[in-house]
Design an enzyme around this catalytic site. Structure first.
Site, PDB file in Angstrom:
ATOM      1  N   TYR A 138       0.827  -1.212   0.000  1.00 48.16           N
ATOM      2  CA  TYR A 138       0.000   0.000   0.000  1.00 48.16           C
ATOM      3  C   TYR A 138       0.859   1.260   0.000  1.00 48.16           C
ATOM      4  CZ  TYR A 138      -4.731  -1.805   0.876  1.00 48.16           C
ATOM      5  OH  TYR A 138      -5.957  -2.391   0.757  1.00 48.16           O
ATOM      6  N   LYS A 187       2.844 -15.256   2.966  1.00 44.70           N
ATOM      7  CA  LYS A 187       3.102 -15.982   1.721  1.00 44.70           C
ATOM      8  C   LYS A 187       4.608 -16.237   1.669  1.00 44.70           C
ATOM      9  CE  LYS A 187       1.760 -17.690  -2.277  1.00 44.70           C
ATOM     10  NZ  LYS A 187       0.963 -18.927  -2.373  1.00 44.70           N
ATOM     11  N   ASP A 199      -3.170 -18.164   0.752  1.00 41.91           N
ATOM     12  CA  ASP A 199      -4.127 -18.880  -0.108  1.00 41.91           C
ATOM     13  C   ASP A 199      -4.847 -19.955   0.698  1.00 41.91           C
ATOM     14  OD1 ASP A 199      -1.654 -20.173   0.082  1.00 41.91           O
ATOM     15  OD2 ASP A 199      -1.660 -20.917  -1.985  1.00 41.91           O
ATOM     16  N   ASP A 256      -6.708  -6.821   4.045  1.00 39.43           N
ATOM     17  CA  ASP A 256      -7.799  -6.165   3.311  1.00 39.43           C
ATOM     18  C   ASP A 256      -8.690  -7.222   2.676  1.00 39.43           C
ATOM     19  OD1 ASP A 256      -9.222  -4.050   2.014  1.00 39.43           O
ATOM     20  OD2 ASP A 256      -8.108  -4.489   0.179  1.00 39.43           O
ATOM     21  N   ASP A 288     -12.721  -8.758   3.998  1.00 40.89           N
ATOM     22  CA  ASP A 288     -13.956  -8.757   3.187  1.00 40.89           C
ATOM     23  C   ASP A 288     -14.530 -10.165   3.107  1.00 40.89           C
ATOM     24  OD1 ASP A 288     -13.616  -6.018   2.528  1.00 40.89           O
ATOM     25  OD2 ASP A 288     -14.362  -6.363   0.492  1.00 40.89           O
TER      26      ASP A 288
HETATM   27  C1  IPM Z   1     -10.634  -1.041   3.677  1.00 41.18           C
HETATM   28  C2  IPM Z   1     -10.804  -0.434   2.319  1.00 41.18           C
HETATM   29  C3  IPM Z   1      -9.622   0.497   2.038  1.00 41.18           C
HETATM   30  C4  IPM Z   1      -8.361  -0.349   2.056  1.00 41.18           C
HETATM   31  C5  IPM Z   1      -9.754   1.316   0.751  1.00 41.18           C
HETATM   32  C6  IPM Z   1     -10.995   2.166   0.741  1.00 41.18           C
HETATM   33  C7  IPM Z   1      -8.537   2.176   0.505  1.00 41.18           C
HETATM   34  O1  IPM Z   1     -10.953  -1.422   1.355  1.00 41.18           O
HETATM   35  O2  IPM Z   1     -10.562  -0.286   4.665  1.00 41.18           O
HETATM   36  O3  IPM Z   1     -10.611  -2.267   3.763  1.00 41.18           O
HETATM   37  O4  IPM Z   1      -7.987  -0.932   1.030  1.00 41.18           O
HETATM   38  O5  IPM Z   1      -7.744  -0.438   3.115  1.00 41.18           O
HETATM   39 MG    MG Z   2     -11.114  -3.359   2.132  1.00 40.93          MG
END
Ligand code: IPM
Ligand code: MG
Length: 347
Positions: A136, A186, A218, A242, A246
């Site tokens: 990042y 990884k 993975d 990240d 999700d």
């Molecule tokens: C998160 C989001 C952010 C990230 C984006 C909006 C930059 O996806 O907080 O998970 O990638 O960290």
């Molecule tokens: Mg995110």
């Protein structure tokens, strides 16, 4: 104590309004609120996604409640002016390196999970995501190869101090939970990950009461849907965290349910739902405000030392779900405001 409210873009203002109503209903007289523009909204009004006055408000505050950033209108801007740079800038400027993303199934929502109910109901995990380093924040850019081909690049790196501090956060978090820590990397391919693994093992010497394991990312993605109940605390880098967070959210039921805390070394924090600005449903009252309301609860617990108030919010959310409150992402049809009303009624 000061709280900065940064609603941001898309559904941000709608979900923030509900969190604010819940905070107000608690009658916490010692909190003052300061609102500021962030993301695409700030770019449109002031020419920058993280204007100095917003950064100052965040620095002044004892805690920050954040909505979401991201606006398709801004997709063609140079990267440093895009809405996402606001949240990345806040994380970096305030040294919010430790991102706690708990994922736990509300029993009322076990049937909303993408997994079989009996698998979903076992989920009670915490992802500790490093937030200040990795690919990042490495050098990045566009260049031409010797053959004249366009090439994009983003450098992934971690130094040992960065790994050590997030490892300490994760071990401490594990100590007050089920005392199991799984470090995700990884290391079979990446040098960054090999250093990560070496340093996590070194730090583990300080935490003999925590059982440490390692998993390739993975495999971790696969295990999260196969048997999520095996995880207590997961510690991982910025990019893998990240993605896995999700994924964990859909295992729980909806990305509209997951709150998060991003903390510095002193406990100051920024609190935000893990979902984004959802421009496709913005302004329609369809967004689920519960992740933001639960983020406000985390803020009261971790930065403002008000655990009773945090408990009240969390119980009210559970009661609202018990009473059948369901927004579209949870298979229902209630509006953002009606979801807020249901939590207020339960409070
Ligand atoms: C998160 C989001 C952010 C990230 C984006 C909006 C930059 O996806 O907080 O998970 O990638 O960290
Ligand atoms: Mg995110």
């Amino acid at each position: 104590m000061r709280v900065a409210l940064l609603a941001g873009d898309g559904i941000g203002p709608e979900i923030m309004a509900e969190a604010r109503r819940v905070l107000d209903a608690l009658g916490l007289d010692d909190l003052t609120y300061e609102e500021a523009l962030v993301g695409g909204a700030a770019y449109k009004a002031k020419g920058h996604p993280l204007p100095p006055e917003t950064l100052d408000a965040a620095k002044r505050a004892d805690a920050i409640l954040f909505g979401a950033v991201g606006d398709p209108d801004c997709d063609a801007l140079e990267r440093h002016l895009r809405p996402e740079q606001a949240i990345l800038g806040l994380r970096k400027e305030l040294t919010l390196f430790s991102n706690l993303r708990p994922a736990k199934v509300f029993p009322q929502l076990a049937d909303a999970s993408a997994l079989k109910a009996e698998v979903a109901s076992s989920i009670d995990l915490l992802i500790v995501r490093e937030l200040n380093g990795d690919v990042y924040f490495g050098e990045k850019g566009m260049r031409k190869t010797a053959d004249g081909l366009r090439e994009g690049y983003d450098v992934m790196s971690y130094n040992e101090a960065e790994v050590r501090r997030i490892a300490h956060s994760a071990f401490k978090a594990a100590q007050v939970r089920r005392k199991k820590l799984c470090s995700v990397d990884k290391a079979n391919v990446l040098e960054t990950s090999q250093l990560w693994r070496d340093v996590v093992i070194e730090v583990s010497a300080d935490y003999p009461d925590v059982e440490l394991s390692h998993m390739y990312v993975d495999n971790a993605a696969m295990q999260l849907v196969r048997d999520p109940g095996q995880f207590d605390v997961i510690v991982t880098g910025n990019l893998f965290g990240d993605i896995l967070s999700d994924q964990a959210s859909m295992c729980v039921g909806s990305i509209g349910m997951l709150a998060s805390a991003s903390l510095d070394a002193n406990g100051k924090g920024l609190y935000e739902p893990i979902h984004g600005s959802a421009p496709d449903i913005a302004g329609q009252g369809k967004a689920n405000p519960l992740a933001t309301i639960l983020s406000a609860a985390m803020m009261l617990r971790y930065s403002l030392n008000k655990p009773e108030a945090a408990d009240r919010i969390e119980k009210a959310v559970a009661t609202a779900l018990e009473n059948g409150a369901r927004s579209a992402d949870l298979g229902g049809s209630m509006t953002t405001r009606e979801m807020g009303d249901a939590v207020l009624a339960a409070l």
